[in-house]
Design an enzyme around this catalytic site. Structure first.
Site, PDB file in Angstrom:
ATOM      1  N   ASP A  82       0.631  -1.312  -0.072  1.00 31.42           N
ATOM      2  CA  ASP A  82      -0.019   0.078  -0.048  1.00 31.42           C
ATOM      3  C   ASP A  82       0.955   1.314  -0.050  1.00 31.42           C
ATOM      4  OD1 ASP A  82      -2.473   1.308   0.263  1.00 31.42           O
ATOM      5  OD2 ASP A  82      -2.397   1.454   2.426  1.00 31.42           O
ATOM      6  N   HIS A 177      -7.757   9.312   4.605  1.00 29.51           N
ATOM      7  CA  HIS A 177      -7.488   8.593   5.613  1.00 29.51           C
ATOM      8  C   HIS A 177      -7.444   9.045   6.906  1.00 29.51           C
ATOM      9  CE1 HIS A 177      -4.308   7.403   2.300  1.00 29.51           C
ATOM     10  NE2 HIS A 177      -5.254   6.389   2.575  1.00 29.51           N
ATOM     11  N   GLY A 178      -7.730   7.915   7.837  1.00 27.02           N
ATOM     12  CA  GLY A 178      -7.994   8.495   9.021  1.00 27.02           C
ATOM     13  C   GLY A 178      -9.245   8.566   9.550  1.00 27.02           C
ATOM     14  N   HIS A 205      -9.638   4.582  -1.427  1.00 30.66           N
ATOM     15  CA  HIS A 205      -8.662   4.683  -0.129  1.00 30.66           C
ATOM     16  C   HIS A 205      -9.935   5.333   1.014  1.00 30.66           C
ATOM     17  CE1 HIS A 205      -4.812   3.512  -1.300  1.00 30.66           C
ATOM     18  NE2 HIS A 205      -5.229   3.437  -2.587  1.00 30.66           N
ATOM     19  N   ALA A 207     -11.637   4.352   3.504  1.00 34.44           N
ATOM     20  CA  ALA A 207     -13.256   3.911   3.413  1.00 34.44           C
ATOM     21  C   ALA A 207     -13.606   3.890   4.860  1.00 34.44           C
ATOM     22  CB  ALA A 207     -13.357   2.619   2.870  1.00 34.44           C
ATOM     23  N   SER A 208     -12.962   3.828   6.044  1.00 32.64           N
ATOM     24  CA  SER A 208     -13.456   3.815   7.217  1.00 32.64           C
ATOM     25  C   SER A 208     -14.155   4.995   7.509  1.00 32.64           C
ATOM     26  CB  SER A 208     -12.252   3.868   8.286  1.00 32.64           C
ATOM     27  OG  SER A 208     -11.320   2.845   8.299  1.00 32.64           O
TER      28      SER A 208
HETATM   29  P1  13P Z   1      -8.768   4.562   6.381  1.00 32.35           P
HETATM   30  O1  13P Z   1      -7.847   4.984   7.188  1.00 32.35           O
HETATM   31  O2  13P Z   1     -10.164   5.159   6.281  1.00 32.35           O
HETATM   32  O3  13P Z   1      -9.236   3.130   7.115  1.00 32.35           O
HETATM   33  O4  13P Z   1      -8.222   4.180   4.911  1.00 32.35           O
HETATM   34  C1  13P Z   1      -6.903   3.064   4.681  1.00 32.35           C
HETATM   35  C2  13P Z   1      -6.535   3.305   3.485  1.00 32.35           C
HETATM   36  O5  13P Z   1      -6.857   3.697   2.482  1.00 32.35           O
HETATM   37  C3  13P Z   1      -5.248   2.602   3.255  1.00 32.35           C
HETATM   38  O6  13P Z   1      -4.580   3.015   2.195  1.00 32.35           O
END
Ligand code: 13P
Length: 284
Positions: A82, A177-178, A205, A207-208
């Site tokens: 990644d 992210h995050g 990317h 997705a959380s």
């Molecule tokens: P999150 O931080 O939303 O979980 O995303 C992770 C990610 O996109 C890793 O490349």
């Protein structure tokens, strides 16, 4: 060399394979075991920034392969780099035996991003390894490092696809992210427009924190890989904090770690259902 791209089946059938990032051995074990229990294909990601902390490319590849064997994993499960930070790092990962790599040239200007991505693609394809690349900037916080979000430009996306021969495209279209500050605001109009011009699988990317309905819509525009790190880490850290707060005298690692494994497994199963990957291996 023949190439296996775990996203092809997902892209054909309009579901997505989640990538779960590993931050230690218990992530790897829990991700693989839960994917097998759920009969779902899965991608284990290692961000380039954490690779050396986890022992380096070769150790990770060997550990991944042996773990799959020991756990009798039958569902498709691949190890993915990644956010590869340079062409050299991607080539090292390929040499070590990674199943797929991402080259992250998002901080470069588009000409340099194209040039470097093309170098990775040429080497990767000789070795049967599919390549993901990024345009725009996902932004947010990953591995403790913050960066700004910048929407991908349509022309840059199309040039990157055409001029490099990449396999999977990660266009930055509003995800971060995050943890999200406020509600996620994905660029569906841009996704639709991009989809009408190209036929490569997309990668989402950050997705959380994205809700089910928005996720489904992103998948309908051809996002066949959805990346998760934060959501698993929150499940892990909440469980760990609780067990230590509730049992201040506890020091046995197995007892301390068990609840966090269970919490991650519950989260993984939910995500496999959300992305449509759940039970897909039973259907094939
Ligand atoms: P999150 O931080 O939303 O979980 O995303 C992770 C990610 O996109 C890793 O490349």
């Amino acid at each position: 060399m023949a190439m296996f791209n775990i996203l092809d089946d997902a892209f054909d059938k309009s579901y997505a394979v989640p990538q779960f990032n590993m931050n230690g051995m218990i992530w790897l074990e829990t991700i693989l075991k839960t994917a097998e229990e759920c009969q779902a294909p899965v991608i284990v990601g290692t961000t380039d920034r954490i690779v050396d902390t986890l022992g380096g490319f070769r150790l990770l590849v060997q550990t991944f392969r042996v773990m799959k064997e020991e756990l009798n994993i039958t569902v498709p499960a691949v190890l993915h780099l990644d956010h590869g930070q340079s062409v050299e790092r991607c080539l090292q990962a390929i040499d070590a035996g990674y199943d797929s790599v991402m080259f992250d040239g998002s901080s470069l200007d588009i000409e340099q991003n194209i040039k470097s991505t093309r170098q990775v693609v040429e080497y990767a394809h000789q070795n049967g390894v599919p390549v993901e690349a990024e345009v725009g900037s996902i932004g947010g916080t990953e591995d403790g490092v913050y960066s700004d979000m910048m929407y991908a430009d349509l022309n840059d996306c199309l040039r990157l696809v055409k001029e490099t021969g990449l396999d999977n495209l990660a266009p930055a279209l509003g995800s971060v992210h995050g943890r999200y500050q406020g509600e996620p605001n994905l660029g569906f109009k841009e996704m639709e427009q991009l989809r009408s011009h190209t036929n490569v699988p997309f990668v989402l990317h950050g997705a959380s924190g994205i809700g089910d309905a928005e996720l489904k819509q992103a998948i309908s525009y051809g996002h066949a890989k959805i990346n998760y790190n934060t959501e698993l880490n929150i499940a892990w850290s909440d469980a760990l904090r609780n067990v230590l707060n509730d049992n201040p005298e506890l020091y046995a690692p197995l007892e301390i770690l068990q609840p966090s494994k269970e919490a991650m497994s519950v989260t993984i199963e939910k995500i496999l259902k959300r992305t449509g990957a759940y039970q897909q291996s039973r259907k094939n």
